[in-house]
Every structure is written in C-alpha cells, then in structure tokens.
Design a protein around this motif. Structure first.
Motif, short mmCIF file in Angstrom:
data_model
loop_
_atom_site.label_atom_id
_atom_site.label_comp_id
_atom_site.label_asym_id
_atom_site.label_seq_id
_atom_site.Cartn_x
_atom_site.Cartn_y
_atom_site.Cartn_z
N SER A 1 46.62 86.13 78.50
CA SER A 1 47.22 86.84 77.37
C SER A 1 47.51 88.29 77.77
N THR B 1 52.50 90.32 71.34
CA THR B 1 51.40 89.62 72.02
C THR B 1 51.95 88.36 72.67
N GLN C 1 49.49 92.23 75.94
CA GLN C 1 50.09 92.87 74.78
C GLN C 1 50.88 94.09 75.20
#
Length: 192
Positions: A155, A137, A157
């Motif tokens: 963000s 992540t 992942q």
C-alpha cells in the motif's frame, strides 16, 4: 637597458585600463547611492477629491473538477520469482475510485514499466475544494492460489492538491521484496 629610456606606450595600457575601470566603478557607486537617496524621499501628498470606489467582495472560488488518470507503474519488486499478477484498488479520501488487475508484472530491467492504457479505465473525476488536498491511497494484492486476503500485500499514499499537483506514489509491502511499485498519475482540470 637604462631606467631613463622611454618604454613604448603600449606597455602602460594595462595599468591605464585598470585605473580607468576602478574610476568608473567608483563613479557608478556614487551615482547609485545618490539616486537611492532621492528615491527614499516621500512624494508630495496628493489631495483626493473623488470618492474612492467601493471594493466588491471577491466571490468564493468554486470546487475544481480534476481528471485523475493512472499513466504508468514502475515495478521495483514484483514479489515473485519470475512474473506476478497483481490487483490494485485506488481510493480518494477513503472512497473507491477504480480498480484494475495487471498480469505478469516483472521487476526485470527493461520490462519493469507497465503503461496503463485508456482501455483499462484507470481514471476518475475528483472534485477539489479551493486550497484543499485529497489523500490518494493505493492498495495492492498478489493474485494466485494462496494469495487472496482481505488485507493488501502492498500500500501507499499520496496527495492531490487543488492545483492538480500529484507526485509519484510509492506503493510497498512491509517487506519490500514482496512488492514495491511507483505509481505515476496525471491530474488535469476537467474540460467543461
């Protein structure tokens, strides 16, 4: 010219060659079919006189040590007019690995690739169980006067597998104009 006059032999060659090729193809097909029929027959049974060796159970493979290294960051949107400073934190399976700050990121063509050198210490060692994968992540915060927040502005992942494969990871803000990046990592076995 009369029909009964003889034509040179060379005029008949294309027809002769075509017929020969068709004959060879037909004979080859017959030969292959016959050979396949022979292969389908079961071989004669062999009587075993020796005791077969006992199979030893395979030892379970141990965990694999990988060195995860951030190579570069491609900036699609820096989230500002001009340049922007960003802080990034990288986690593996919810555990922090490393963090770094990058000043003056820009989405301006030709200057939008940030090469992360060894001096940044943007690397970590991972231990992967066989057949397992670990989520990686990435969280990013804009630096500046009014940009500090507990919640990341962007963000993304990705997953690292026991084979060490790791695809580029897209890191984006909810509104991509406020930050959009692609992180490129290498994941290689750690030398002992």
């Amino acid at each position: 010219m009369a029909d009964n006059e003889k034509k040179p032999v060379i005029t008949h060659m294309p027809a002769i060659l075509t017929g020969s090729a068709a004959l060879i193809a037909a004979l080859t097909t017959v030969y292959v079919n016959i050979r396949n029929d022979i292969k389908d027959e079961a071989p004669p049974a062999v009587v075993a006189t020796a005791k077969p060796a006992e199979a030893k159970p395979a030892a379970p493979a141990g965990p694999q040590e990988l060195r995860l290294q951030l190579q570069r960051v491609a900036v699609q949107q820096d989230g500002a007019v001009g340049n922007a400073d960003w802080r990034f934190a990288i986690e593996a399976d919810g555990q922090p690995l490393f963090a770094f700050e990058q000043e003056s990121m820009t989405s301006e063509g030709g200057r939008n690739i940030v090469v992360v050198g060894e001096d940044r210490n943007a690397r970590a060692n991972l231990e992967l169980a066989p057949g397992k994968r670990i989520p990686i992540t990435i969280k990013g915060w804009r630096s500046g006067w009014f940009k500090n927040s507990d919640q990341p502005a962007a963000s993304g992942q990705g997953w690292v597998t026991s084979a060490g494969a790791l695809a580029p990871i897209a890191v984006k803000a909810a509104d991509e104009s406020k930050g959009a990046f692609t992180f490129y990592f290498s994941a290689v076995p750690e030398k002992e």
